[in-house]
Design an enzyme around this catalytic site. Sequence first.
Site, PDB file in Angstrom:
ATOM      1  CG  LEU A  93      85.370 -41.947 -17.170  1.00 46.47           C
ATOM      2  CD1 LEU A  93      84.239 -42.215 -17.958  1.00 46.47           C
ATOM      3  CD2 LEU A  93      86.329 -42.949 -17.038  1.00 46.47           C
ATOM      4  CG  ASP A  94      91.726 -38.650 -20.854  1.00 45.37           C
ATOM      5  OD1 ASP A  94      92.425 -37.804 -20.407  1.00 45.37           O
ATOM      6  OD2 ASP A  94      91.783 -38.844 -22.111  1.00 45.37           O
ATOM      7  CD1 TRP A  95      90.808 -35.004 -22.810  1.00 48.94           C
ATOM      8  CD2 TRP A  95      89.613 -33.528 -23.730  1.00 48.94           C
ATOM      9  NE1 TRP A  95      91.676 -34.618 -23.872  1.00 48.94           N
ATOM     10  CE2 TRP A  95      90.727 -33.620 -24.507  1.00 48.94           C
ATOM     11  CE3 TRP A  95      88.567 -32.933 -24.516  1.00 48.94           C
ATOM     12  CZ2 TRP A  95      90.949 -33.057 -25.697  1.00 48.94           C
ATOM     13  CZ3 TRP A  95      88.856 -31.905 -25.674  1.00 48.94           C
ATOM     14  CH2 TRP A  95      90.157 -32.097 -26.256  1.00 48.94           C
TER      15      TRP A  95
END
Length: 255
Positions: A93-95
């Site tokens: 997942l994107d940060w």
Amino acid sequence: MIVTAVPPGAALRSGDGELHSIAWSDAPAYTSEPELVPPTGPLCVVHRDEHCVVVEKPAYLPTENTERIKDSVRARVEALLGADADVRIPHRLDWETSGLLVLALGSEAMRSLSMQFASRTVRKSYVADVVGAPPARLGTVRLPLSSDPDRRPRQRVDFGASGKPAVTEWAVERSTPHASRLVLRPETGRRHQLRMHCLALGCPIAGDGLGGGTAHAEAQEAGPARHRLHLHAAELGFTHPVSGEPLHFRSSPPF
């Protein structure tokens, strides 16, 4: 993100069969970098066995350690399970995105989960608060994406040879005159796909910093006050990598 290489007359087909033209912007769709301090507190583990772990990743905690952030989901799971744990990452997942993330324990589990993600049999859905509303109550975005070589790590819509297929289904859960909550189901997993596809629909994700995207981001994380991206991985379903049992998890958005 810069949206480029879009041929004249490009359009989206909504669930009711109508075609909608796309209005593009050259403004950046990338949130301002917050303080590089991951959120504190224990990592929420929603499932754990000897082959896989499912956690709720908070926003601003990277999946893996980065050059500047030496804290991550991987690091916290390794600390939880001990030095001998063989933690592997079949997806990310994107940060800035929160939500459900599965980690494999060992090569056998990693191979099974990686194949499930590659074959698109994993059930995934996201909840996103957006500014404005899409052109219909439900539909599908099919716009290929590629990395923008001049503006890394930003992405661009690319109908050329370097563009990779990207498909997202959307449905409106609720809507007001100025904002909507969408359920997004990506068929593919391109980087920043949901941000780009919501942008193409004319309704940037709240907190994404484009066209009023920050105006609707009122939620704040624990610690120093800061706006966040209103994107949450709310549903994750897959087959257990060893037993073959179907597993299904849901998570409510924290915004």
